[in-house]
Design an enzyme around this catalytic site. Sequence first.
Site, short mmCIF file in Angstrom:
data_model
loop_
_atom_site.label_atom_id
_atom_site.label_comp_id
_atom_site.label_asym_id
_atom_site.label_seq_id
_atom_site.Cartn_x
_atom_site.Cartn_y
_atom_site.Cartn_z
N LYS A 1 -7.59 3.43 12.58
CA LYS A 1 -6.07 3.71 11.77
C LYS A 1 -6.08 2.75 10.42
CE LYS A 1 -4.67 -0.51 14.47
NZ LYS A 1 -4.06 -0.87 15.57
N TYR B 1 -0.04 -17.12 -16.03
CA TYR B 1 1.43 -17.04 -15.88
C TYR B 1 1.73 -18.53 -15.44
CZ TYR B 1 1.82 -12.30 -16.57
OH TYR B 1 1.83 -10.83 -17.15
C1 LIG Z 1 -4.91 -1.66 16.25
C2 LIG Z 1 -5.10 -1.69 17.92
C3 LIG Z 1 -6.29 -1.83 18.68
C4 LIG Z 1 -7.60 -2.61 17.92
O1 LIG Z 1 -7.24 -3.91 17.86
P1 LIG Z 1 -8.62 -4.88 17.17
O2 LIG Z 1 -8.07 -6.14 17.49
O3 LIG Z 1 -8.66 -4.72 15.94
O4 LIG Z 1 -9.78 -4.50 18.01
C5 LIG Z 1 -6.64 -1.48 19.89
N1 LIG Z 1 -5.64 -0.88 20.52
C6 LIG Z 1 -4.28 -0.63 20.05
C7 LIG Z 1 -2.97 -0.06 20.77
C8 LIG Z 1 -4.12 -1.08 18.58
O5 LIG Z 1 -2.91 -0.79 17.87
#
Ligand SMILES: *Cc1c(COP(=O)(O)O)cnc(C)c1O
Length: 404
Positions: free
Chosen positions: A42, A286
């Site tokens: 994702k 800045y």
């Molecule tokens: C993002 C996510 C993961 C992965 O988690 P990590 O800590 O990056 O391994 C697994 N399951 C869900 C539902 C997630 O949203």
Amino acid sequence: MRVDWAPERRGAWAEVDLSAIRNNVSLLVDMVGPSILCAVVKANAYGHGAREVAAAALDGGAQWLAVAFGEEALEIRESITDVPILLLQEISSGTNSNEIRELLELGIVPTVYSAEGIERIGRVSKLMNRQVGVHLKVDTGMHRVGADIDDLQSLMESISRFPSLGVAGLWSHLAVADGEYGEDIEFTGRQLGALRGVYDKFVQSGESPVMLHLANSAGAIAHPATRLDMVRCGISIYGELPSEMVAGRLAEHLAGNISGQLIPALSLKARVGYVRELEEGERLSYGRHYRLNRRSVIATVPIGYADGLARGMFKPGHNVDEGAGGYVLLRGERRPIAGTVTMDQILVDCGSDTSVSLDDEVVIIGEQGEDRITASEVAAKLGTISYEVFCGISSRIPRVYLNG
Ligand SMILES: *Cc1c(COP(=O)(O)O)cnc(C)c1O
């Protein structure tokens, strides 16, 4: 006619080593077997590049992919046709039936946890006359999304109203699998127990067994009992870990029967764009917060907060020796960010090192010489986690893929 501008022009880029992704996935696959691994890609693979990472993860032995939203799944489907892609969120109410149809035609695996969500997919699958296996998500304590255990009976009835729908998976998500306290460990056990309880009831009510999954990276590494049929690993495939506790547990596995190590896949780099010497007493950037306590070589580097080098990497009042601000690697040395991070540029204090030159490579995250700056180190400076550092690397930074 317009000229094609090369990515190098930008003077700042992210290198993504796809052999590191393959290595990390393959190590995790060895570790969790016989459970299978779903690579979580994702958010453009945590900023690493979804299509490239997805392909490398499959080469490394991942058998599933997961993303948050439909659009993310479609992007990956353009190049990867034959692997299940799980949507971690329910298809939203704003998605029209043509869009849902496209997802289902492409074999994207929907998650459901509400009657409305089931209805949305059920209606379209019925029109398409296509059998769709959904993954039913249960809330076992994270309280973000997922069906209440008390509502499962009625959701199962909603699903059974559509002969075109079936349950292909049951799953949940862990809230504190990276925690080191007894309370966290106990809570993870409770979440596992709750999901198992749901599953037992499901099978007792005459349903066929389905895929059961719960673990994220922390669960997969630190709580082996949560691995079940499949683990959903994100951060670990990129070569980072969610906490020190998880790093400790991984080290134990690696001292045992699993060999190898996780390798950070992403490096954030830039080139020195401008160099000059400034006098003692001059104040930089800045707010003029960084005062030179000696004549210094100052390198200007074309990367700033619009690129994802957070403004919090320099704290006003920061004294070089306090270590409160951020560092970069330049000519093999750790050197402080000198003054306020601006939108497009930072200044770097190179002290008396007059060898620093235009076009020298600057490492913001990654390795140079003997030293390495990890995303976790940057995150610690900012009071956040490596996940946010990765996701913050903006689209203005070209991604360069190594070992594809
Ligand atoms: C993002 C996510 C993961 C992965 O988690 P990590 O800590 O990056 O391994 C697994 N399951 C869900 C539902 C997630 O949203």
